[in-house]
Enzyme design. Structure first.
Site, PDB file in Angstrom:
ATOM      1  NE  ARG A 193      13.537  -8.212  13.394  1.00 30.92           N
ATOM      2  CZ  ARG A 193      14.209  -7.569  14.351  1.00 30.92           C
ATOM      3  NH1 ARG A 193      15.083  -6.634  14.037  1.00 30.92           N
ATOM      4  NH2 ARG A 193      13.997  -7.863  15.613  1.00 30.92           N
TER       5      ARG A 193
ATOM      6  CD  GLU B 258     -20.271   1.825   1.916  1.00 29.57           C
ATOM      7  OE1 GLU B 258     -20.720   1.157   0.974  1.00 29.57           O
ATOM      8  OE2 GLU B 258     -19.374   2.675   1.805  1.00 29.57           O
TER       9      GLU B 258
END
Lengths: 380, 263
Positions: free
Chosen positions: A268, A363
């Protein structure tokens, strides 16, 4: 302290990377867009031994250790968080408790096909009213002759529907509180056991997350895992294992995002030069890479301590907490470096940001990890 | 069927850099892999073994570091591995190398030998055919398909630029494999652990010396002189002129040659 991989791990890292790049990465976007479970990948994971890495050969596993397994989840997580959690939930949450707490007969019957990847596994603990407070189990298991009769509903169960073998936590004696909780192995297709609503999620959208519904589901009493009343202990030990898996997944997501970002900023151009040549980008990525490396050391330390047979619960909690929050932070900042393009679905970085969030939640939320860590500090 | 696959460890890049001063490859910092065509050969051998039973032995000549390539082959499912390695073998060109590998193969029992067509670091495609000559074996090069394999013969499809040949060849024989032959399988996780449990036999100079002379191996035994190494220039696409009479074709070619001041 020594830092280094075994010869096996060096070769396996190569295998994991190649498999992830060739078989997993090309599907990641589609699984996310279509909220599709990667059935074809699971079949390949099974064929090449990814579904039983930390279990001994005699039980159908690869004969590896937990670090070697964590590395696999990490590499899969770099390219597809969905695929990483399929492996982690199967290995840590289902095959794991059967290996650690099962009888020889149960290992022969259930662990061997799970470790070989012939069967897929899942774990049912969470309920609508028993999330972070897992002791509030409403699902009951009553002994009736030679069978236990299960009734209740589990929610947010990873691999649900696609799994063949389920480790399910249920209350056998409410009067005893957490000591009245037991664990069971339930096979897919058992009458009275069905799969309920599938969740529509923010991230890991290819992973199947559904309800498990038990309505007078009768299972043989020999399918109790461990002893009656041991279920809560089994569930907590299972989550300790699972946290290393989720932490590895988060580590993978963070590393994968950094890889994508480094690639992008060197392509970019703005103001006549590559944005990667600008100091803000360089400092930002230097910061993110340092953070990811620190996560890696903590995750690997937790895995190594487990492998060494030393106490590791606090390390697993720290690893999961730090990996989860870092993955969220790193992916969010990578999106920022991508700018407007990072907000579009033309690049994988927004998916990685959505995927990262769950690692702070499932979890055991980050807050639960802090409770575990505070307990370890004896702050009671 | 007893199958031997010869493999080479090569630098993992198609853009190998050449040291302009010495004309040799710069290998520093370039990871090593099993040569692609050789890996195809491993896959073909494993597939034949799955059908007919037997064993697959993988052989590589190289420095001790080539151990990793052999472990990878074992992790893919090969049964045994042999490393042909000695100080005396260093600096061998294709002629010397094929002599050493042929000597090593005489120590093994085989029905079928598979090599890759060529290695990506040298691109000679000579070692496989030379091994066959030195062992007085029939050979088929550029194999793109194993049509049939039985204990005493194999039927293969040999690729040509403008077609293919179906060749039935008696065993023992040697095949050289090209990429089209098979898609190599991954190692398996358990296979990697097994691979490091196995012993890799090392064939040194002493073991092979009855079949080798010192002046046939190493730099001394290598008639090849590298005059110059260079990176190939990419050529433009060719032009095909269709539907021309012979007269028109001649006219068109002459015109092109004149345009380029060749004639």
């Amino acid at each position: 302290m020594e830092f280094g991989y075994s010869k096996e791990q060096v070769l396996l890292r190569e295998l994991y990377r190649k498999f992830a790049e060739t078989e997993v990465k090309p599907l990641a976007e589609e699984l996310d867009e279509e909220e599709r479970f990667p059935v074809e990948t699971v079949e390949k994971l099974a064929r090449f031994g990814f579904l039983g890495i930390p279990f001994p050969k005699k039980y159908g596993g690869a004969g590896g250790d937990y670090l070697t397994y964590a590395m696999a989840v990490e590499e899969l997580g770099k390219v597809c968080a969905t695929t990483a959690i399929v492996v982690s939930a199967h290995t840590s949450l289902c095959a794991g408790p059967i290996y650690y707490f099962g009888t020889e007969e149960q290992k022969e019957k259930y662990l061997v096909p799970l470790a070989k990847g012939e069967k897929l596994g899942a774990f049912g603990l969470t309920e609508p009213s028993a999330g972070t407070d897992a002791s509030m189990q409403q699902t009951t298991a009553k002994l009736d002759g030679d069978e236990y009769v299960l009734n209740g509903t589990k929610v947010f169960i990873t691999n649900a529907g696609y799994a063949d073998t389920y480790v399910v936590i249920a209350m056998t004696d409410k009067s005893k509180g957490t000591k009245g909780i037991s664990a069971f192995i339930v096979e897919k297709g058992t009458p009275g056991f069905s799969i309920g609503k599938k969740e529509r999620k923010m991230g890991i959208r290819g992973s199947a997350t559904c309800e498990l519904i038990f309505e007078n589901c009768r299972i043989p009493k020999e399918n109790m895992l461990g002893k009656e009343g041991q279920g809560f202990k089994i569930a907590m030990a299972t989550l300790d294992n699972g946290r290393i898996g989720v932490a590895s997944q988060a580590l993978g997501i963070a590393e994968g995002a950094i890889e994508e970002c480094v690639k992008y900023v060197m392509e970019r151009k703005q103001f006549g030069k590559k944005i990667g040549q600008m100091q803000n980008t360089q400092f930002e990525l230097a910061d993110l890479a340092t953070k990811a490396e620190a996560v890696k050391l903590l995750v690997y330390e937790a895995a190594c301590e487990k492998d060494a047979g030393r106490p590791y619960s606090h390390l697993a909690a720290m690893a999961k907490y730090f990996a989860g929050s870092s993955a969220s932070d790193i992916t969010r900042r990578c999106v920022q470096l991508f700018g407007g393009y990072g907000y579009t679905r033309d690049y994988p970085i927004e998916r990685m940001m959505r995927d990262a969030k769950i690692t702070e939640i499932y979890e055991g939320t980050s807050e639960v990890q802090k409770i575990v860590i505070a307990n370890w500090l004896k702050l009671k | 069927m007893k199958i031997v696959v010869c493999i080479k460890q090569v630098p993992d890049t198609v853009e190998v850099k050449i040291d302009p001063k010495t004309g040799t490859l710069i290998r520093d910092g370039v990871p090593s892999i099993i040569n692609h065509d050789d890996k195809t050969g491993i896959e073909a051998a494993l597939t034949i073994r799955e059908k007919l039973g037997g064993t697959v032995t993988v052989v590589s000549m190289g420095p001790p570091q080539a151990d990793v390539a052999l472990r990878e082959a074992l992790a893919m499912g090969c049964d045994e591995a042999v490393l042909v390695s000695a100080r005396e073998f260093g600096g061998s060109d294709t002629y010397a190398t094929s002599g050493i590998i042929a000597a090593a193969l005489k120590q093994l029992d085989y029905d079928l030998i598979i090599t890759g067509r060529q290695a990506i670091d040298g691109d000679t495609a000579q070692v496989g055919p030379q091994i066959a000559e030195k062992l007085h074996l029939p050979q088929v090069s550029y194999v793109e398909e194993v049509v049939d394999a039985k204990e005493d013969y194999v039927v293969v499809r040999r690729q040509f630029e403008d077609g293919y040949h179906i060749v039935k060849v008696k065993t023992p024989c040697l095949l050289t494999a090209i990429a089209e032959l098979a898609e190599p399988r991954y190692m398996s996780v358990g296979g990697v652990f097994d691979a490091y449990q196995k012993e890799i036999r090392v064939f040194g100079f002493d073991l092979l010396k009855d079949d080798l002379e010192l002046d046939m191996i190493g730099l001394k035994g290598s008639p090849t002189n590298v005059y110059k190494s260079f990176t190939k220039e990419v050529k433009g696409a060719g032009t095909i002129l269709n539907d021309l009479t012979p007269e028109q074709a001649v006219e068109a070619i002459v015109k092109k040659l004149e345009e380029k001041f060749i004639i």
